[in-house]
Design an enzyme around this catalytic site. Structure first.
Site, short mmCIF file in Angstrom:
data_model
loop_
_atom_site.label_atom_id
_atom_site.label_comp_id
_atom_site.label_asym_id
_atom_site.label_seq_id
_atom_site.Cartn_x
_atom_site.Cartn_y
_atom_site.Cartn_z
N PRO A 1 -12.48 -12.60 34.69
CG PRO A 1 -14.68 -11.99 34.13
CD PRO A 1 -13.42 -12.58 33.55
CG ASP B 1 -18.28 -13.07 36.14
OD1 ASP B 1 -19.25 -12.45 35.68
OD2 ASP B 1 -17.88 -14.15 35.69
CD1 TRP C 1 -21.27 -20.20 32.78
CD2 TRP C 1 -19.10 -19.83 32.55
NE1 TRP C 1 -20.65 -20.84 33.81
CE2 TRP C 1 -19.29 -20.64 33.69
CE3 TRP C 1 -17.80 -19.47 32.21
CZ2 TRP C 1 -18.26 -21.09 34.49
CZ3 TRP C 1 -16.75 -19.93 33.00
CH2 TRP C 1 -16.98 -20.73 34.12
CD GLN D 1 -12.83 -20.85 34.25
OE1 GLN D 1 -13.63 -20.55 33.38
NE2 GLN D 1 -13.17 -20.85 35.54
CD1 TRP E 1 -14.13 -16.25 30.11
CD2 TRP E 1 -11.93 -16.46 30.45
NE1 TRP E 1 -13.54 -15.04 29.82
CE2 TRP E 1 -12.21 -15.14 30.02
CE3 TRP E 1 -10.63 -16.82 30.73
CZ2 TRP E 1 -11.20 -14.19 29.86
CZ3 TRP E 1 -9.63 -15.88 30.59
CH2 TRP E 1 -9.91 -14.57 30.15
CE LYS F 1 -13.59 -27.70 45.61
NZ LYS F 1 -15.01 -27.71 45.14
CE LYS G 1 -13.18 -19.82 51.68
NZ LYS G 1 -14.13 -18.71 51.42
#
Length: 1185
Positions: free
Chosen positions: A169, A208, A658, A694, A698, A731, A734
């Site tokens: 999620p 999430d 988590w 992750q 996750w 990276k 924005k």
């Protein structure tokens, strides 16, 4: 430029500069200038001026005397840049090829929106010449919505073997980026393929909804800076704020995911804030509680000042940054002799007020020195003198600025007392504080070899002080920092000041006290909060832990049975993480999350863990519809010990988000309260996919909870993708706008192109991808456009068949070798893709699919255009069209998972011609055919044809002979009779592909060339050292035997040494009388190409140029296949006139039109378009038929 032209010298200079610019790209020159040269230059360089410069170099390569002999025509072409006597005939022809668009005049262009001539009912709708793929995808999306395509596909697969997929999620408080698009594409490809191979695939989107990402957005919006601010507005209002923004960008998410062609259920999604989900999280925690895996502890943990909560160990390194920090060395005088001080180094001056001990390495060598200038004495690790004297390595011992007075081993210093820095915690002296301790964690790679210990702010510090008896387990250790990261009243000098802000003031204080030896700055890697972007601190806190270390071995066992792609992430990074796993702090001192279901008595003696909402209602007597903090914090539970005890109250913490996402496999189904059988049938998941970030997130939490509760891995297969970075390797940001907006890019080039670009990149192998928009556009040109063109070609030629009054027979079995081959390749495609998809190797399956597209478009269609048009007879046309229909259907099915929009367009166009069992509302309802054996003989033959073609084209390129210019003869030599027979069996195609009047295939190399063999000196020397010369001599002496055995076995023994094929060089020379040939070989195949041109080859080449020019003229006039024309021509050039005279039938056949001299044109002939090339005296006129 054509009229004046540069001088010979300037042309040479321009050509040389261009050659350098192109990094010495191979020049295409040959025995004389050719049309192919100019055409290739134009294509390669893309601008007329550059083509001229390159052409100039070509012409300039001829001696001036030779150029004076060239004819001097009346008109000067573009390439007249260096010829002393004007352009030659060859130059004029080159100019014709390079300037195909010059002199074009379209008199009556057919409007693009003109109503098409009515086609017979059985015809397929014509396709547009230049499609807008993004717009076509939008049309497909509209159709999918109208027919409920996704829902219908799921419905059709009910009852089939389930394929379980877990969707990790995301938070909806941010917009989807390329990382989300990548992971979503991988998931969609695998799930679509699973559906197409006979599985029922439930795909639910998840959100999430709890935790720091939501809370941090609220705190920015509302100006909330501390926990005190939260208390002022109240938890109920705070949680309502959170609830209001949880789904802030859900619409944008759904739009982007849907636009990418991903099929997933948004209507039946799951949310971690739903009561059913939260209740399953309670159940999972209760399972751990009952297994004795939960405990409350007081430990030093990563702590986020920005979010005022503890973080788990795996969260603390999600956002490491290189930052400058203080680098200070502090003096700690020895109480026995205060003229001697221990020197300790730290980068966190704010921890010094809490110092309780110093620590040395027990085996490290320490020395007592006296500084020659200050006469002060210090104890420091010998190997770390550089911290005190940075230039010491450049000095000789006699020039050292200090004297060594004594030497110690670290353990000799243990127990020595020192003068405390501050008096804040003098009470701990009674427990043995302010002494030297020892521990191996102290290293000699930085600092002074002596580390100051503040047990409230360091895991090692806590452990060392605990071992020394200065603190006791679960004791509230000196930790004078509140939840907001400010000093408490225990440190009155800096009370209320943010600890990191106090660094400079503390250094100033130390200097005033005479305790600061040195201060400076160091740039090092430091953990920052992954949400607030503020630096973390380590802080002793009370937290609830899952005892992960107690079942670490089971984690490793369960993980070992799962399949990771790439496997290196599993056996490397993830296994290392598991081997060093620590207990997991699952509680957070926050507000918006699933509350810990723990109720505790006032004296801490009684603890109750709630299993479910029903359990809580029974214990409290209240009706409960929500279990967020604002709904249950005030609920109490009677003390099990009786009425004489106060009721139990819930602890204040909520779950780490988590923990919630790690509970997703069962919580999304409200297990065990509902859907028990469904969950059990689909657990573990067949497949999950997320980014490499992750690994400690996750993937880890899924495994911990699954192992602890079920003693089972949570997933069978996992695809780990790398990170998508900006084009410069940084990276994506924005703020910096260093990447193209995903939505705008999709609107420009389409989702299929972006999907293929991503899954055919290193990122699906767990590596990083530098995202480049140009790469996405290349997919359009290299894959989507060819696929579309193949469909368009089928449509055009199928309609041509129907318009001619003939019937289409879709079930014809292929007999022509090329038809047999492309069907075999299609069968091989199914076999290979199925095999790779079973292993989840997207990085190998996509290249296989792309090779198929290349075979179909660049080989089969190109080599069979005449058959498809009907120029080789009706039977051949029907067979080739039936074959093309069959493989287009296979293409649509196989590519459906990868390019779902293009596959749908392809399928819908050909669907009316398919058998009823293959006619569905969508290609995505069709199953992938079962892999079957394919005709390997046909594949072998065509691969050999392709090999020979490439080799001949290599010779052509080397000699500047364009493909349209025929050669008189090609000779193929191979020692394998089967190889020769295979090529002979495809002779018509061979001749067409190499464009030769004659092709001879033979095993007798000796008829044309003499071959000798010699050793490759450098390779032999490297391989056999001093014996290399001996071996080389023996090879030369036994050349015939060496050559024979090398050809037979690929190796031979010479002078007692084994020599391989790559260790020798074959020297070939033409036999006497064999002239005019150029050769090329790959070591086994040898081709000889007759490169000498005569009138016959020149005229044939010109006829092809004329046909190409007419076809381009038709395009410019907007004509399609139904538009019949008459062609009129005139030519002053002798060779062009001969081409019309001698090759008239060929030109008519290729164009499917009447061709006549311009003089035959009458006033009744309606001109559509014409092209006049004055420099050639050539005029082409298209008229309505």
């Amino acid at each position: 430029m054509a009229s004046k032209g540069p001088t010979k010298a300037s042309a040479r200079k321009a050509a040389d500069e261009l050659e350098s610019k192109l990094k010495n790209a191979p020049f295409l020159g040959g025995s004389e200038p050719s049309a192919a040269d100019a055409a290739q230059f134009e294509k390669m360089l893309g601008s007329e001026s550059e083509a001229v410069a390159r052409w100039a170099k070509h012409v300039a390569s001829f001696p001036a005397e030779a150029r004076k002999q060239w004819p001097n025509p009346k008109k000067k072409p573009l390439a007249v840049v260096v010829s002393a006597q004007g352009p030659t005939k060859a130059e004029r022809k080159a100019a014709f090829a390079a300037g195909a668009g010059q002199g074009v005049k379209v008199v009556a262009k057919k409007p693009s929106d003109a109503p098409a001539e009515k086609l017979p009912a059985d015809c397929l709708p014509p396709l547009e010449e230049k499609p807008n793929f993004a717009q076509r995808e939008a049309d497909v999306l509209k159709r999918w919505k109208e027919i409920n395509a996704f829902e219908t596909s799921v419905k059709l697969s009910e009852g089939k073997k389930p394929f379980t997929f877990y969707d990790g999620p995301p938070f909806a408080t941010g917009l989807p980026h390329y990382g989300h698009i990548l992971a979503g594409t991988i998931k969609d490809v695998v799930c679509r393929w699973a559906h197409q191979t006979g599985h029922y695939v439930e795909r639910r989107f998840g959100w999430d909804c709890h935790g720091l990402p939501i809370e941090f957005e609220i705190e920015k919006e509302k100006g909330i800076k501390t926990s005190h601010d939260v208390m002022k507005i109240g938890i109920k209002q705070y949680n309502q704020y959170c609830r209001d923004i949880v789904m802030k960008y859900s619409t944008e998410w759904e739009n982007t995911v849907t636009r990418m062609g991903r099929w997933i259920d948004f209507r039946n999604d799951y949310k971690t804030m739903n009561l059913s989900y939260m209740e399953s999280v309670w159940w999972a925690f209760h399972e751990l509680w009952d297994k004795g895996l939960v405990y409350q502890g007081y430990k030093v943990m990563p702590y986020s000042i920005g979010c005022t909560t503890v973080l788990s160990n795996f969260e603390c390194h999600l956002n490491d940054k290189d930052v400058p920090d203080p680098s200070v060395v502090v003096t700690f005088p020895w109480l026995q002799d205060e003229s001697i001080s221990f020197l300790a180094w730290t980068t966190t001056p704010w921890t010094l007020p809490s110092n309780l001990m110093l620590c040395v390495n027990p085996t490290l060598k320490y020395i007592l020195i006296e500084d020659k200038e200050s006469k002060k004495k210090y104890i420091v690790a010998e190997s770390r003198l550089v911290q005190l004297y940075p230039k010491i390595e450049k000095l000789k011992p006699k020039d050292y600025p200090f004297m060594v007075l004594e030497e110690y081993v670290g353990k000799d210093l243990v127990g020595r007392e020192y003068k405390p820095l501050f008096n804040y915690f003098l009470r701990k002296k009674a427990n043995g504080a302010f002494k030297v301790a020892m521990d191996p964690y102290v290293t000699s790679d930085s600092g002074t070899g002596i580390v100051h210990q503040a047990p409230g702010f360091g895991e090692d510090d806590y452990r060392v002080c605990l071992a020394a008896g200065v603190i006791e387990k679960d004791e509230i250790v000196p930790c004078p920092v509140d939840n907001n990261g400010c000093y408490t009243d225990e440190v009155p000098d800096w009370e209320g000041i943010m600890v990191k802000d106090a660094d400079k003031d503390i250094q100033k204080k130390l200097k005033e006290m005479g305790r600061l030896y040195s201060s400076g700055t160091i740039v090092h890697k430091y953990p920052f909060c992954w949400r607030s972007e503020k630096p973390l601190i380590y802080k002793a806190v009370s937290s609830w832990f899952v005892n992960v270390t107690s079942f670490k071995d089971r984690l490793l066992t369960c993980n070992s049975t799962s399949n990771w792609v790439p496997n290196s992430v599993k056996v490397g990074r993830f296994t290392n993480w598991l081997e060093n796993a620590r207990d997991w702090a699952v509680s957070r001192n926050r507000y918006w999350g699933t509350p810990l279901p723990i109720w505790v008595s006032e004296d801490g003696q009684e603890k109750v863990c709630i299993r479910s909402v029903e359990d809580l209602m029974q214990r409290t007597g209240k009706v409960i519809t929500d279990i967020h903090r604002d709904s249950i914090d005030d609920l109490t539970i009677p003390d099990p010990r009786g009425e004489g005890f106060p009721p139990l109250r819930r602890v204040s913490e909520v779950f780490d988000c988590w923990f919630e996402s790690g509970s997703m496999p069962y919580a999304q189904k409200h297990y065990p309260f509902e859907n028990a059988e469904s969950f059990k049938a689909g657990f573990p998941a067949d497949f999950i996919a997320e980014g490499i970030d992750q690994t400690r997130g996750w993937f880890y939490t899924l495994l911990v909870l699954s192992t602890a509760i079920f003693n089972e891995k949570p997933f069978k297969n996992l695809v780990v993708n790398g990170l998508v970075l900006a084009a410069d390797g940084r990276k994506m940001s924005k703020r910096e706008r260093n990447y193209p907006d995903p939505s705008l890019l999709i609107d420009r080039v389409g989702a299929d192109a972006l999907r293929l670009y991503l899954i055919n990149s290193p990122v699906v192998r767990g590596q990083d991808l530098r995202f480049k928009e140009e790469g996405v556009k290349e997919v359009v040109n290299d894959v989507l456009r060819p696929m579309y063109s193949s469909l368009n070609l089928f449509t055009i030629n199928y309609n041509r068949l129907i318009i001619s009054g003939e019937k289409f027979e879709p079930n014809l079995e292929p007999k022509n070798i090329m038809d047999v081959w492309i069907v075999a390749e299609a069968d091989r495609l199914i076999t290979n893709v199925t095999k790779e998809m079973q292993n989840y190797h997207l990085y190998t399956v996509v290249p296989v699919a792309l090779q198929w597209v290349d075979n179909l478009t660049n080989c089969y269609l190109r080599m069979n255009r005449r058959r498809l048009k009907g120029l080789e007879g009706l039977a051949d046309q029907r067979e080739s069209l039936a074959t093309l229909l069959k493989v287009l259907l296979i293409t649509a099915k196989v590519m459906a998972a990868f390019t779902p929009f293009m596959a749908e367009q392809l399928y819908q166009q050909i669907k009316p011609l398919l058998p009823k069992e293959e006619q569905m509302d969508s290609v995505h309802y069709l199953m992938i055919p079962e892999p079957k054996s394919f005709d390997e003989e046909a594949i072998r033959k065509v691969e050999r044809l392709q090999k020979v073609t490439v080799m001949v084209r290599t010779v052509r390129d080397r000699k500047g002979l364009g493909l349209r210019k025929p050669v008189k003869k090609v000779i193929l030599i191979h020692d394998d009779p089967q190889y020769v027979a295979d090529v002979k069996g495809m002779m018509d195609y061979v001749k067409e592909e190499v464009n030769a009047f004659e092709v001879e295939c033979t095993t007798n190399e000796g008829d044309y060339v003499e071959t000798t063999v010699e050793g490759d000196g450098p390779k032999l020397g490297k391989k056999f050292k001093k014996e290399g010369k001996v071996v080389a001599k023996a090879i030369a002496e036994e050349g015939e035997r060496v050559l024979k055995e090398i050809k037979a076995n690929g190796k031979v023994t010479v002078a007692g040494f084994e020599v391989l094929e790559e260790d020798i060089k074959l020297i070939r020379s033409f036999k006497p009388g064999v002239t005019g040939y150029e050769t090329h070989t790959d070591g086994r195949v040898l081709v000889l190409v007759d490169v000498e041109q005569d009138e016959q080859t020149i005229i044939s080449g010109i006829s092809r140029e004329i046909v190409a020019a007419v076809q381009q003229l038709r395009k410019r006039a907007g004509l399609d296949i139904t538009d019949k024309i008459k062609l009129f021509f005139s030519a002053e050039d002798e060779d062009y006139q001969k081409a019309f005279d001698q090759k008239l039938d060929d030109i008519k056949s290729a164009l499917g039109s009447d061709v006549a001299p311009l003089a035959a044109k009458t006033d009744a002939d309606v001109v559509i378009a014409e092209q006049e090339r004055e420099e050639l005296g050539l005029n082409i006129v298209l008229c309505k038929a």
